[in-house]
Design a protein around this motif. Structure first.
Motif: not given
Length: 127
Positions: A62-70
């Motif tokens: 349930g951890q949503i991760d940005h593939i290309v980081s913010r």
């Protein structure tokens, strides 16, 4: 008679005492709606699914991760730029990013998004 000194009570940690404060973006309505929508669509860790490790919920999926980081300018609310990970896979991906993993290309709006096929490559690295 000898005695032990009383322990010094430490104040309970709170956001005022911590080095990192909650990110305003992650506390906003737009992100919360987007996160809920994505978890409805993909509730399990995308790295564990091919291995049939469906106990991800127990591991904290349930951890949503940005593939290309913010931090590097990745698209914030782009469905193509996020993936659901369990805690262990999220920690591994973050470690790869700290060691130089870069996978960005620009979209028509000028935002950084994952290049075609990069999401699959990341998932392979995490297995």
């Amino acid at each position: 008679m000898p005695y032990l000194p009383r322990p010094i009570k430490q104040p309970a940690p709170n956001w005022q005492n911590r080095a990192s404060k909650p990110d305003a973006f992650l506390q906003g309505k737009a992100w919360k709606r987007f996160r809920y929508m994505h978890l409805e669509r993909q509730p399990l860790c995308e790295a564990c699914l091919p291995e049939r490790l469906t106990d991800c919920r127990a591991k904290g999926a349930g951890q949503i991760d940005h593939i290309v980081s913010r931090e590097t300018g990745g698209a914030l609310l782009d469905i193509e730029n996020v993936m659901t990970l369990c805690r262990s896979h999220h920690a591994r991906k973050s470690a790869l990013e700290r060691h130089g993993l870069q996978i960005a290309t620009q979209n028509k709006d000028g935002e950084l998004v994952p290049a075609p096929g990069e999401k699959e490559r990341i998932l392979q690295l995490l297995r």
